[in-house]
Structures are given as structure tokens and as C-alpha cells.
Design a protein around this motif. Structure first.
Motif, PDB file in Angstrom:
ATOM      1  N   GLY A 198      37.506  36.965  27.314  1.00  0.00           N
ATOM      2  CA  GLY A 198      36.428  37.603  27.654  1.00  0.00           C
ATOM      3  C   GLY A 198      36.579  39.010  28.500  1.00  0.00           C
ATOM      4  N   GLY A 199      37.686  38.883  29.304  1.00  0.00           N
ATOM      5  CA  GLY A 199      37.905  39.884  30.277  1.00  0.00           C
ATOM      6  C   GLY A 199      37.357  39.831  31.516  1.00  0.00           C
ATOM      7  N   VAL A 200      37.737  40.578  32.398  1.00  0.00           N
ATOM      8  CA  VAL A 200      37.427  40.750  33.714  1.00  0.00           C
ATOM      9  C   VAL A 200      37.158  42.111  34.180  1.00  0.00           C
ATOM     10  CG1 VAL A 200      37.498  40.080  36.231  1.00  0.00           C
ATOM     11  CG2 VAL A 200      38.219  38.399  34.458  1.00  0.00           C
ATOM     12  N   VAL A 201      36.125  42.433  34.760  1.00  0.00           N
ATOM     13  CA  VAL A 201      35.698  43.737  35.249  1.00  0.00           C
ATOM     14  C   VAL A 201      35.631  43.532  36.771  1.00  0.00           C
ATOM     15  CG1 VAL A 201      33.994  45.679  35.371  1.00  0.00           C
ATOM     16  CG2 VAL A 201      34.686  44.675  33.377  1.00  0.00           C
ATOM     17  N   VAL A 202      36.005  44.213  37.710  1.00  0.00           N
ATOM     18  CA  VAL A 202      35.901  44.049  39.196  1.00  0.00           C
ATOM     19  C   VAL A 202      35.533  45.636  39.689  1.00  0.00           C
ATOM     20  CG1 VAL A 202      37.275  43.850  41.501  1.00  0.00           C
ATOM     21  CG2 VAL A 202      37.714  42.484  39.264  1.00  0.00           C
ATOM     22  N   VAL A 203      34.290  45.649  40.200  1.00  0.00           N
ATOM     23  CA  VAL A 203      33.731  46.869  40.613  1.00  0.00           C
ATOM     24  C   VAL A 203      33.805  47.016  42.212  1.00  0.00           C
ATOM     25  CG1 VAL A 203      31.721  48.339  40.883  1.00  0.00           C
ATOM     26  CG2 VAL A 203      32.153  46.793  38.876  1.00  0.00           C
ATOM     27  N   VAL A 204      34.616  47.746  42.735  1.00  0.00           N
ATOM     28  CA  VAL A 204      34.869  48.110  44.209  1.00  0.00           C
ATOM     29  C   VAL A 204      34.255  49.425  44.763  1.00  0.00           C
ATOM     30  CG1 VAL A 204      36.907  46.497  44.604  1.00  0.00           C
ATOM     31  CG2 VAL A 204      36.914  49.136  44.083  1.00  0.00           C
ATOM     32  N   PRO A 205      33.673  49.667  46.159  1.00  0.00           N
ATOM     33  CA  PRO A 205      33.176  50.774  46.734  1.00  0.00           C
ATOM     34  C   PRO A 205      34.415  51.610  46.778  1.00  0.00           C
ATOM     35  CG  PRO A 205      32.291  48.736  47.968  1.00  0.00           C
ATOM     36  CD  PRO A 205      33.455  48.220  46.931  1.00  0.00           C
ATOM     37  N   ARG A 217      40.855  52.022  37.606  1.00  0.00           N
ATOM     38  CA  ARG A 217      40.304  53.391  37.549  1.00  0.00           C
ATOM     39  C   ARG A 217      39.989  53.664  39.018  1.00  0.00           C
ATOM     40  NH1 ARG A 217      36.725  51.898  32.302  1.00  0.00           N
ATOM     41  NH2 ARG A 217      38.424  52.047  30.819  1.00  0.00           N
ATOM     42  N   THR A 218      40.439  53.239  39.862  1.00  0.00           N
ATOM     43  CA  THR A 218      40.084  53.511  41.534  1.00  0.00           C
ATOM     44  C   THR A 218      40.903  54.743  41.970  1.00  0.00           C
ATOM     45  OG1 THR A 218      41.492  51.868  42.254  1.00  0.00           O
ATOM     46  CG2 THR A 218      38.984  51.159  41.880  1.00  0.00           C
ATOM     47  N   ALA A 219      40.395  55.526  42.637  1.00  0.00           N
ATOM     48  CA  ALA A 219      41.122  56.619  43.163  1.00  0.00           C
ATOM     49  C   ALA A 219      42.011  55.925  44.299  1.00  0.00           C
ATOM     50  CB  ALA A 219      40.044  57.608  43.484  1.00  0.00           C
ATOM     51  N   GLU A 220      43.332  56.552  44.242  1.00  0.00           N
ATOM     52  CA  GLU A 220      44.227  56.421  45.159  1.00  0.00           C
ATOM     53  C   GLU A 220      43.821  57.411  46.749  1.00  0.00           C
ATOM     54  OE1 GLU A 220      47.979  57.039  44.080  1.00  0.00           O
ATOM     55  OE2 GLU A 220      48.042  55.436  42.368  1.00  0.00           O
ATOM     56  N   VAL A 251      39.473  47.440  36.636  1.00  0.00           N
ATOM     57  CA  VAL A 251      38.886  47.692  38.268  1.00  0.00           C
ATOM     58  C   VAL A 251      38.619  49.270  38.307  1.00  0.00           C
ATOM     59  CG1 VAL A 251      39.687  47.410  40.353  1.00  0.00           C
ATOM     60  CG2 VAL A 251      40.894  46.166  38.649  1.00  0.00           C
ATOM     61  N   ARG A 252      37.296  49.110  38.670  1.00  0.00           N
ATOM     62  CA  ARG A 252      36.487  50.590  38.812  1.00  0.00           C
ATOM     63  C   ARG A 252      35.874  50.859  40.042  1.00  0.00           C
ATOM     64  NH1 ARG A 252      31.504  50.482  37.105  1.00  0.00           N
ATOM     65  NH2 ARG A 252      30.692  48.667  35.926  1.00  0.00           N
ATOM     66  N   HIS A 253      35.373  51.858  40.357  1.00  0.00           N
ATOM     67  CA  HIS A 253      34.192  52.301  41.289  1.00  0.00           C
ATOM     68  C   HIS A 253      32.883  52.238  40.401  1.00  0.00           C
ATOM     69  CE1 HIS A 253      37.066  52.990  44.223  1.00  0.00           C
ATOM     70  NE2 HIS A 253      37.605  54.326  43.966  1.00  0.00           N
ATOM     71  N   PRO A 254      31.729  52.030  41.219  1.00  0.00           N
ATOM     72  CA  PRO A 254      30.484  52.218  40.676  1.00  0.00           C
ATOM     73  C   PRO A 254      30.199  53.483  39.885  1.00  0.00           C
ATOM     74  CG  PRO A 254      30.318  51.533  43.112  1.00  0.00           C
ATOM     75  CD  PRO A 254      31.569  51.859  42.675  1.00  0.00           C
ATOM     76  N   SER A 255      29.570  53.280  38.634  1.00  0.00           N
ATOM     77  CA  SER A 255      29.400  54.466  37.832  1.00  0.00           C
ATOM     78  C   SER A 255      28.195  55.275  38.361  1.00  0.00           C
ATOM     79  CB  SER A 255      28.835  54.107  36.462  1.00  0.00           C
ATOM     80  OG  SER A 255      27.644  53.497  36.587  1.00  0.00           O
ATOM     81  N   LEU A 256      27.997  56.463  38.001  1.00  0.00           N
ATOM     82  CA  LEU A 256      26.862  57.120  38.807  1.00  0.00           C
ATOM     83  C   LEU A 256      25.566  56.727  38.467  1.00  0.00           C
ATOM     84  CD1 LEU A 256      25.951  60.141  40.015  1.00  0.00           C
ATOM     85  CD2 LEU A 256      25.682  60.804  37.426  1.00  0.00           C
ATOM     86  N   ARG A 257      25.420  56.197  37.496  1.00  0.00           N
ATOM     87  CA  ARG A 257      23.871  55.305  37.452  1.00  0.00           C
ATOM     88  C   ARG A 257      23.970  54.249  38.570  1.00  0.00           C
ATOM     89  NH1 ARG A 257      22.516  50.792  34.965  1.00  0.00           N
ATOM     90  NH2 ARG A 257      24.585  50.400  34.069  1.00  0.00           N
ATOM     91  N   GLU A 258      25.122  53.305  38.566  1.00  0.00           N
ATOM     92  CA  GLU A 258      24.980  52.365  39.600  1.00  0.00           C
ATOM     93  C   GLU A 258      24.806  52.773  40.958  1.00  0.00           C
ATOM     94  OE1 GLU A 258      27.834  49.243  37.034  1.00  0.00           O
ATOM     95  OE2 GLU A 258      28.748  51.035  38.214  1.00  0.00           O
ATOM     96  N   ARG A 259      25.291  53.834  41.327  1.00  0.00           N
ATOM     97  CA  ARG A 259      25.282  54.515  42.496  1.00  0.00           C
ATOM     98  C   ARG A 259      23.741  55.004  42.783  1.00  0.00           C
ATOM     99  NH1 ARG A 259      30.391  57.062  41.627  1.00  0.00           N
ATOM    100  NH2 ARG A 259      29.209  59.064  40.986  1.00  0.00           N
ATOM    101  N   ARG A 260      23.260  55.579  41.789  1.00  0.00           N
ATOM    102  CA  ARG A 260      21.753  55.896  42.093  1.00  0.00           C
ATOM    103  C   ARG A 260      20.988  54.359  42.224  1.00  0.00           C
ATOM    104  NH1 ARG A 260      21.599  60.532  37.107  1.00  0.00           N
ATOM    105  NH2 ARG A 260      22.782  62.405  38.156  1.00  0.00           N
TER     106      ARG A 260
END
Length: 204
Positions: A134-141, A161-164, A187-196
């Protein structure tokens, strides 16, 4: 002790000007309050620093306010948690309690761990990943640090995909270990939609 002066060290000239979040401001204010109780700063200085923390726009401004204070020690790690995705999958989001050790068995349905509404004083959180199908998605601020060096990419791969950049004060290091399996790990930051959406929730 006197009021804060400009003698505190500033950010490196080439550090990215990342924007500060509500959670990061709250974490710095809490550290300042602890420092006043510990006798490291007086209450007049506390008022000055808290006012600056409330008005801080960037993480570098917050880092300056606690640069002369030792890191918080002794945060409660909590009981280890095991999350099983199974066939339907599992999502952990909102203001959930983060333990120091977390195991994720993604199963067929996968798993999503969303840390964007989390406030924790733990210096490090270890996530043991068994991604399987199934895979794993980790969303961090923004400003949180993530270490994937101990992840086995297997067939699904690991995409960070997080910025260094500089780790924001009062935030944990998220350390991923284990196998990405067939489903992979993102691994990623919140998308624009999620941030809104998060902004609307905080303003409501």
C-alpha cells in the motif's frame, strides 16, 4: 538579567527565509516561558521575547529568540504505537499525540501520517516503516527535518520532497527506518490546497 540585546547570534546569511507557522511560534513561546521559570531570563525579558515571537514572520526570527537557551530535555516519549493499514488503509491526522517510536504496517490499503496539526516537544520521532503493497505517505510542516538514510527503497522507492534547510526551533527530527516495499514511501510538505484548508480551520 536585562532585556534582550542584539548580541544573540543571527541566522546564516545563506539560510532560506522559511515562513514561521503558528505551531512553531507556540513552541518558542513555551520554551521562553520554561526559561523564565528556570531563572534563565527574567520576566521583563520574557515579555519582550514573547512579543517578538508573536510577531515573527520567519523561522530565523524565532531561532534568534531561543539561540542562547539550551534545548529542552526530558520530553515524555509516550508508549510506542503500532498502526496497521490492513485492506482499508489508515490515516492519522489532526492534533494527534505523537510517540517517540511509531511502527507503520501499511498492508494493502497504505498509510498516511499527517503531522501538520501536531505540536510535540520530542526532539526525535522514529517511524519504523513496513510499506508492503500500500505504501506510506508522511506529511510534515515546513521547517521540520526528515532523515530517510536508513530506509531500504526496495521496489517502491523512497521520495523525499521536503525542502532542505534549517530545522525550525522546537520541532522534532522525523527519522524513517525500514523498507519501502512495493508501495513506496513519500515524504512531503502540505500541498497548496491542504495549506489553504488548514488556514481556514485555524481562522474559524
Amino acid at each position: 538579567m536585562g532585556a534582550m540585546t542584539a548580541s544573540l547570534p543571527g541566522p546564516a546569511p545563506d539560510s532560506p527565509a522559511l515562513r514561521a507557522s503558528h505551531a512553531e511560534r507556540d513552541a518558542v513561546i513555551e520554551r521562553l516561558q520554561d526559561a523564565a521559570v528556570e531563572g534563565r531570563i527574567d520576566f521583563a525579558e520574557l515579555d519582550v521575547r514573547v512579543e517578538r515571537a508573536l510577531g515573527a514572520k520567519e523561522q530565523a526570527e524565532l531561532a534568534l529568540l531561543v539561540a542562547d537557551l539550551p534545548p529542552v530535555a526530558g520530553a515524555e516519549p509516550g508508549e510506542p504505537v503500532v498502526l496497521n493499514g490492513g485492506m482499508a488503509g489508515i490515516v492519522r491526522k489532526g492534533a494527534w499525540t505523537v510517540p517517540a517510536s511509531l511502527t507503520v504496517n501499511a498492508g494493502m490499503g497504505g498509510a498516511v501520517l499527517d503531522f501538520t496539526r501536531v505540536t510535540t516537544r520530542l526532539p526525535e520521532v522514529e517511524i519504523r516503516v513496513k510499506a508492503k503493497m500500500g505504501g506510506v505517505v508522511v506529511v510534515v510542516p515546513e521547517g521540520w527535518a526528515v532523515d530517510t538514510d536508513r530506509m531500504d527503497p526496495d521496489m517502491g522507492g523512497v521520495r523525499d520532497r521536503t525542502a532542505e534547510g534549517r530545522r525550525a526551533p522546537g520541532t522534532p527530527l522525523i527519522r524513517l527506518v525500514g523498507s519501502a516495499g512495493m508501495g513506496g514511501v513519500v515524504v512531503r510538505h502540505p500541498s497548496l490546497r491542504e495549506r489553504r484548508k488548514l488556514r481556514r480551520e485555524l481562522e474559524s
